[in-house]
Structure formats: C-alpha cells, structure tokens
Design an enzyme around this catalytic site. Sequence first.
Site, PDB file in Angstrom:
ATOM      1  N   GLY A 325       0.803  -1.209   0.000  1.00 46.33           N
ATOM      2  CA  GLY A 325       0.000   0.000   0.000  1.00 46.33           C
ATOM      3  C   GLY A 325       0.841   1.267   0.000  1.00 46.33           C
ATOM      4  O   GLY A 325       1.963   1.306  -0.528  1.00 46.33           O
ATOM      5  N   SER A 326       0.327   2.307   0.624  1.00 39.17           N
ATOM      6  CA  SER A 326       0.962   3.629   0.585  1.00 39.17           C
ATOM      7  C   SER A 326       2.289   3.705   1.320  1.00 39.17           C
ATOM      8  O   SER A 326       2.958   4.738   1.270  1.00 39.17           O
ATOM      9  CB  SER A 326       0.013   4.682   1.160  1.00 39.17           C
TER      10      SER A 326
END
Length: 648
Positions: A325-326
């Site tokens: 993810g981020s």
Amino acid sequence: MKRRRALKDSRGEAALFQRRSLVGFALIVLGLIALSGRFFYLQVMRHDEFVTRSENNRVKPKVIPPARGLIYDRNGVLLADNVPAFRLEVVPEQVPDMNAMLAQIGAVVPLDPDDVADFRKRLKQSRRFENVPLKMHLSEDDIARFAINRWRFPGVDVVPYLTRHYPYGDLFAHVIGYVGRIDADDLKRLDPDRYQGTSHVGRSGLERSYEDMLHGTPGYELVEVNADGRTQRVLETHAPVPGKNLYLSIDVRIQKATMAAFDGRAGSAVAIDPRNGQVLAMVSVPSFDPNLFVNGISSADYKALTTAPDKPLYNRALRGVYPPGSTVKPFLALGGLAYGIRRPEDTVYSTGEFCLPGSSRCYRDDKRGGDGVVGMVKAIEKSTNTYFYKLALDLGIDRLSDWMGRFGFGHKTGIDLDGEENGILPSRDWKMEHSRQPWYPGETIIAGIGQGYWAVTPLQLAHAVSILAGKGIPRAPKLVMATQDGVDSPKLPLPNPPTGPSLVSDPAHLDVIKQGMEAVVTSGTGAKQFIGFPLVVAGKSGTAERFSRTTSAYDTNKNTAYLAARHRAWFEAFAPADDPKISVVAMLEAGAWGAEAAGPIVRTVMESWLATQGGAPATSRSAAAAAVPAAPESIEDVPVPAEGGTTP
C-alpha cells in the site's frame, strides 16, 4: 582229559606296557607342547588384542552429549534453557524379544502410539548396541513404577538428560523456534560422530539457523560394567564441549509490549535499530507454545495447530507476503528526486482521479474531489494517490523496480533466520517470467501506490524503513548480536557491516522525505496516534485493499468491521526524526485504516523502547485526541471501471 594252561608271558606284557606308556607319554608331551604353544600364541603373540577384548567386555565407552548453548536477550534474560529430565532408553542387543518387551512395559510406563512409532523408526536406523530413546520426559510416577519393575526389562533403563525449555512460551516462538527429536531423515544428514548420544536437533527459527553453534561437541566416559551390562563405576571421563551461548539483539520488554499491543489480532511487527541493523522486536501473531514440540508433539495438539483458522504456526514477519500500500510512497518520492524526475517544489493538481493520457481509463484518489495542488511534502502527508500515479508513470516500471530493489524489495533481506520469503517486486521481467505477458502502463500506475503485483513481508518493509532512517546505508537485519563460549567467558560481538554505500546521493533529498513523513504524524493521516509522545516521529500509513472495488458499497459503507475485512493495515515510523535510533513497522491482516489500526501498535513499541533507554514513558493519549483534526486516511485505490481503457 584236562587242557594244559598256557604259561603267562610276563616279559612280553611288560614290553607291551612299556611301549604303550612311551606312546601315551609322547602324546601327553605333544599335547603339552601344543597347549604351551597355543598359550604362548594367545598370551604373548596376541596379548594386546585379547587384553583389549577383555577390557572391552569389562569397560564400555559411553557417549556424553554436549549441553546445548543457551539463548539470552540483549540484557541477559534467559530465553532458551536446558532443564534436567529423564527418559527411557533401550539397548536392542540386550532385549531378547522386542515386541514382548514393548507390550509388557506399556503396563508399567504408559506409552503413546507416537512414542512407539518414533521408537521403531529410530530402531531401524540405529546399531544394536546403541541406546535408543523410547519415552521422553518421564514423570516421577513413571520413574518410580519402572524402578520397582526394572528386573523384568533387561536392556531398558532410565537415563538423565537435559531437555530444552522455553520460559517465555509463545512470545519468541517464531524467532527462537524450537528443537525436536532426531528422526530417520535427520540421521541421514547429520554427522554421526558429532551427534552420537544426541536426541534433539534445531527444527525452526534460530535453533535451526544456529544449529552448528548451539550443538557443541560430544565427550565420553569409560565405565566398568557387570555381566548384565549395568554400570559399576566410571574409570575415565572426557568432558564434552558445550554449544555456544547466543545473545539476541531483541529486548524482552519491547517484545512483550509489542505482542500485547496486537491484543490477539493477526499481524506482525518488526522494530530495528537503523544504526546497526539489530532487530529490537519481531512478533508474529498469533503464536504457539514451542515447548509442545521439544519431546514430540501429540497428534491432537499438532492437528489443532495446523487446522486453526488463524494459522499460529505461520511466521507472518518472515514469510507473510502482503501488498504494501501507501507505505512505499516515501521511497518512490526519494526515487523521483534521485533520478531527477521530480523537484520538491513540483506540484500536481489532484481532482480525485487520474486518467492515462489518451485513454478513458481512470484511477481514483481516496478523497472525493482530490487534494487540490500538492507538492512532494504535502503528497506524502495527505497520501495523495494522483501525485504518485503520475510519478510512477514518469519513472517507468524499469526505473521504479530498479530503485525499489535497492531497498531490499523483491529479495531476501539477509537476516540470520532461515525460511525468509522473497516477496514480489513488480517488474517487466517478473511478469514475463510468471505470465508470459507484456507490461501495461496501467500496471505501472498501480505499482506507484503499492498495489497490483506488489507483495512484501513485514520484515522487508522494516528493513527498507531502517535503511531510510539510517541515512540510506543498507545493513542486513541481525538477530544475534554476540556469542559466548561459556557462562564465565566474555561475549564476542558479531559484526554487521553495511552491505554497500549509502543509497542517498544528496542528503537534502532525504530531508524532504523526512519532512513529509513528519507531517504525516503532526497533521496528516497519523496525527491522532502520537499526541503527547516526547520524540519527533516520522511515519507513513498504508491501507492496502485485499479485493477490487466492483460496487459502490465502498463509497457508502463506512462500517469499520466491513472495511477491516477488506483492508490490510500498515504503519511505518522512525524516531527521533532528526537522529533515528529505532524504526518500526506494524501490519494487521484486517484493519479498517492503516494509521488508526496499526499506528497505536507502533506507538506502543516506541514507548516500550523509550522506557528501556531510561527516558520517561510517553504520556497516554488524552481524550482530546478525538478533537484533533487529522487528514483522512488514504486508501490505495484500484482502477475505476471504464470502457475502452488500457488493460491494467
């Protein structure tokens, strides 16, 4: 008429007797000569051989297995100990009927089917004069019952030994691992001389990785035995060399706090000192009790562990692979600076979605309407997907994968623990090798926010964050920081030099990334998690989707339980931001939002670390935290379905 009797020939009889006597005497002399010759041959010519045989009948060598090396935490807290125990052993050559013995002894000392099965396997692989363990870890009642009936079982005896014990149970199961009984397969690969008399070998974790150091070298003693083979006295002893002790870099206090922070939720956390690569804590939840495996786990216990839906035997820190993810965005931003693709002041206008040039295929930001004009620092703070979509596209997949690979993604970190997974770093070559398909621009865009083909282990991400916190200097994570030859010997540190030069060519680039990660904690997605913490923290959240958005339910259903079932929650951080001494990554397999779910775990780890440094524990988060505004969490998006778009 009477017959005349023959006169007795005394002279002839005397001559005959004399001849017979001489022959008999000659035979006796010849027999004595032969006997003397044989006696001379045996007692003089073969004296050494028969003395040795005689001694061997009276004197038997007995192997003394070495004590296994102990394992301590960084402060000398004992994590793996050797405790005295007793086991039942059998010498096959002294047992007239093995099947009858097994049937009869079961009425004296209860034997599980697993005990008998393991014994029969070992019996096939052992020599008839070697002791073969039948039942491990006898109770006091077992020993007492056998002592009364000992006369019934020739060749069977109770033998003392040292067994492994893990006082902290499940707390270190995935790090230290456990030892298990040596089986037939082990006998084929182990050195028979070195493992003579040894019943256990490292099966997992550090017990397996450091088996050569922990095992030691066996010794022996010469014992005098009677006609029944029972030991009468010890004539000579050659002491074994115990295995080396290991001192881990993990602090048991931090490990405890980290485990408790998960509160039983499935996930993992790793804390590393970025100055030297030493692992301060490494947790995989749920865990298991390694003591169950030491003397042979029962079929029922093993089935319970292997069929448990939460997979307690699965080492999530080392082998669990998840989309990051981020959490990859700070690394991607640093790559943009390093390649000259971006300057800190360059901006992108975020409208809420990003479309491929010349295509109707679009990719969404989490925030409806977008974040407006954002530069690099604000893009990290707000976790603006649009900024990183465009950055990934401008970098291209080849430069993106090359840069991220330098931080250890896509291959093993080199930690001193067996069984690590490589993970997946998206690249043109990887896709061609696994699917024989070309690479598409849409896949580059998704890779820019840590989705798509991405798969990392918590350890890999923690390693990458420690490189970032350590001014770009790569070091392999290290669990064992020192060894020791004995309890009275000095500890010998194990070096862990950098594996290469700094990955950061311009320190100013790193300052920009730190500025963005500090903003995440002060006013961004992680603002609520570190209120009152005495150190400046740099962090980044990540909320990775497990399923593609196929309906509008995501936009309307904000139920935490619903979102937790769809998301992996990550949080990465290091502190103090200006001179990092600890970096932490936490991951929950089910978490609604990265900072909200995994952020408190990271804070707990840092608080426990701070307490070990002599600093005052951070104040608790106050109720006012709820009123502090924070930027909304960013969810790593998947493409908005649109007709006529490029295949992602």
